[in-house]
Design a protein around this motif. Sequence first.
Motif, PDB file in Angstrom:
ATOM      1  N   GLN A 223     -65.760  17.454 -17.183  1.00 18.05           N
ATOM      2  CA  GLN A 223     -65.294  16.090 -17.420  1.00 18.05           C
ATOM      3  C   GLN A 223     -63.824  15.946 -17.034  1.00 18.05           C
ATOM      4  N   ILE A 224     -63.506  14.840 -16.340  1.00 19.66           N
ATOM      5  CA  ILE A 224     -62.124  14.542 -15.992  1.00 19.66           C
ATOM      6  C   ILE A 224     -61.758  13.181 -16.585  1.00 19.66           C
ATOM      7  N   GLU A 225     -60.465  12.932 -16.652  1.00 17.66           N
ATOM      8  CA  GLU A 225     -59.990  11.666 -17.211  1.00 17.66           C
ATOM      9  C   GLU A 225     -60.368  10.510 -16.283  1.00 17.66           C
ATOM     10  N   ILE A 226     -60.752   9.403 -16.875  1.00 13.32           N
ATOM     11  CA  ILE A 226     -61.084   8.214 -16.095  1.00 13.32           C
ATOM     12  C   ILE A 226     -59.772   7.529 -15.693  1.00 13.32           C
ATOM     13  N   PRO A 227     -59.457   7.484 -14.397  1.00 16.91           N
ATOM     14  CA  PRO A 227     -58.198   6.839 -13.983  1.00 16.91           C
ATOM     15  C   PRO A 227     -58.254   5.331 -14.218  1.00 16.91           C
ATOM     16  N   GLY A 228     -57.150   4.771 -14.682  1.00 20.78           N
ATOM     17  CA  GLY A 228     -57.116   3.344 -14.980  1.00 20.78           C
ATOM     18  C   GLY A 228     -57.406   2.477 -13.784  1.00 20.78           C
ATOM     19  N   ASP A 229     -56.985   2.927 -12.586  1.00 16.38           N
ATOM     20  CA  ASP A 229     -57.217   2.143 -11.370  1.00 16.38           C
ATOM     21  C   ASP A 229     -58.480   2.574 -10.627  1.00 16.38           C
ATOM     22  N   LEU A 230     -59.208   3.534 -11.198  1.00 22.07           N
ATOM     23  CA  LEU A 230     -60.437   4.055 -10.603  1.00 22.07           C
ATOM     24  C   LEU A 230     -60.199   4.584  -9.192  1.00 22.07           C
ATOM     25  N   GLU A 231     -59.022   5.146  -8.963  1.00 22.18           N
ATOM     26  CA  GLU A 231     -58.707   5.734  -7.665  1.00 22.18           C
ATOM     27  C   GLU A 231     -58.454   7.239  -7.823  1.00 22.18           C
ATOM     28  N   GLY A 232     -58.381   7.912  -6.699  1.00 24.25           N
ATOM     29  CA  GLY A 232     -58.085   9.336  -6.708  1.00 24.25           C
ATOM     30  C   GLY A 232     -59.269  10.219  -7.039  1.00 24.25           C
ATOM     31  N   LEU A 233     -60.475   9.681  -6.958  1.00 29.08           N
ATOM     32  CA  LEU A 233     -61.659  10.482  -7.241  1.00 29.08           C
ATOM     33  C   LEU A 233     -62.070  11.264  -5.999  1.00 29.08           C
ATOM     34  N   GLU A 234     -63.007  12.171  -6.164  1.00 24.50           N
ATOM     35  CA  GLU A 234     -63.414  13.045  -5.067  1.00 24.50           C
ATOM     36  C   GLU A 234     -64.873  12.840  -4.703  1.00 24.50           C
ATOM     37  N   THR A 264     -81.118   1.612  -3.293  1.00 25.03           N
ATOM     38  CA  THR A 264     -80.082   2.639  -3.287  1.00 25.03           C
ATOM     39  C   THR A 264     -78.995   2.178  -2.327  1.00 25.03           C
ATOM     40  N   VAL A 265     -77.795   1.947  -2.842  1.00 23.30           N
ATOM     41  CA  VAL A 265     -76.743   1.305  -2.064  1.00 23.30           C
ATOM     42  C   VAL A 265     -75.421   2.042  -2.224  1.00 23.30           C
ATOM     43  N   VAL A 266     -74.480   1.693  -1.348  1.00 23.26           N
ATOM     44  CA  VAL A 266     -73.094   2.132  -1.464  1.00 23.26           C
ATOM     45  C   VAL A 266     -72.231   0.893  -1.647  1.00 23.26           C
ATOM     46  N   GLU A 267     -71.372   0.912  -2.651  1.00 25.21           N
ATOM     47  CA  GLU A 267     -70.423  -0.171  -2.907  1.00 25.21           C
ATOM     48  C   GLU A 267     -69.178   0.445  -3.521  1.00 25.21           C
ATOM     49  N   THR A 268     -68.098  -0.338  -3.605  1.00 23.37           N
ATOM     50  CA  THR A 268     -66.885   0.228  -4.192  1.00 23.37           C
ATOM     51  C   THR A 268     -67.102   0.450  -5.684  1.00 23.37           C
ATOM     52  N   LEU A 269     -66.477   1.503  -6.200  1.00 22.17           N
ATOM     53  CA  LEU A 269     -66.587   1.779  -7.629  1.00 22.17           C
ATOM     54  C   LEU A 269     -66.017   0.640  -8.471  1.00 22.17           C
ATOM     55  N   PRO A 270     -64.855   0.078  -8.143  1.00 24.68           N
ATOM     56  CA  PRO A 270     -64.358  -1.042  -8.947  1.00 24.68           C
ATOM     57  C   PRO A 270     -65.327  -2.220  -8.990  1.00 24.68           C
TER      58      PRO A 270
END
Length: 300
Positions: A223-234, A264-270
């Motif tokens: 588990q990793i911290e959920i970034p506030g801006d939902l960026e920097g994920l891998e 089954t789709v791809v979209e931005t996480l935000p």
Amino acid sequence: MMSEIPAATLPDPRRHAFRPDLADERLVGRVEALRYIAGQPSQIIRPAVPLRRRPVASDGLDTEILFGERVSVFDEADGWAWVQLERDGYVGYIPANALSETIVPPTHRVKATGTFLYPEADMKAAPIMHLSLNAELTIVEEGERFSRTHIGAYVVSRHIAEIEKVARDYVEIAERLIGTPYLWGGKTRIGIDCSGLVQLSLQAAGIDAPRDSDMQMAELGTQIEIPGDLEGLERGDLIFWMGHVGIMTDGVMLLHANAHHMSTVVETLPEASERIAKSGTPLIAIKRMGQLSSASAGGA
């Protein structure tokens, strides 16, 4: 008489075989039942077998069991078998005619998203059945174009890989399934759900994964911290909501099978997170799987 066991302490019925009248003998002392037995080994001989919580054909799927998988059978009645999957432990009812008591160890698995078994080494022949990604086969003769299975049927050689040769990148496997219709309990290119997509993709990369999203959140990755801006994920990070899971394809894009798009789709996480939050379901966890490496990788 055995004292009643509090419901709160009972093992998860999704992965433990017990009913009031019958239970897995390994659960003696953990559950109360009239009798306890050992499961009898059997193997799936149908393409993708629906597993249901009750022996009722009109019920929805809990999951699907693929050709070649092994199960333990605890009961058979009225054309139904009550079974537990060897691979992920899931328990439920399947048609009894989908089983064979003869266990043939698999040598290969399907690495394509889908393929066919043919009665002869000829692509124009009428196929015997369709097989999905991760179905397991026993090959007795390998050929350049077709390979022969132990039942005398033929499969396209480039669609299979030796059982120990796994995919390098489970995200790439999931990406092959973009556009697959959403199906609750589905686990094939015909139809798939969110946790089925995760399980199928990880298994293709040699990582056994539990079936449901709550199990996956509890048991997979770090588990990793959920970034506030939902960026920097891998790439490969698993994103969890209550009852839902998706896979990051990079730092921004989320791949998931979902009931909003029924696909089954791809979209931005935000974008996905905002929409799902509006239904009262906030993002609750991010699990990092880490780098995958295998000496036998590359088979898919």
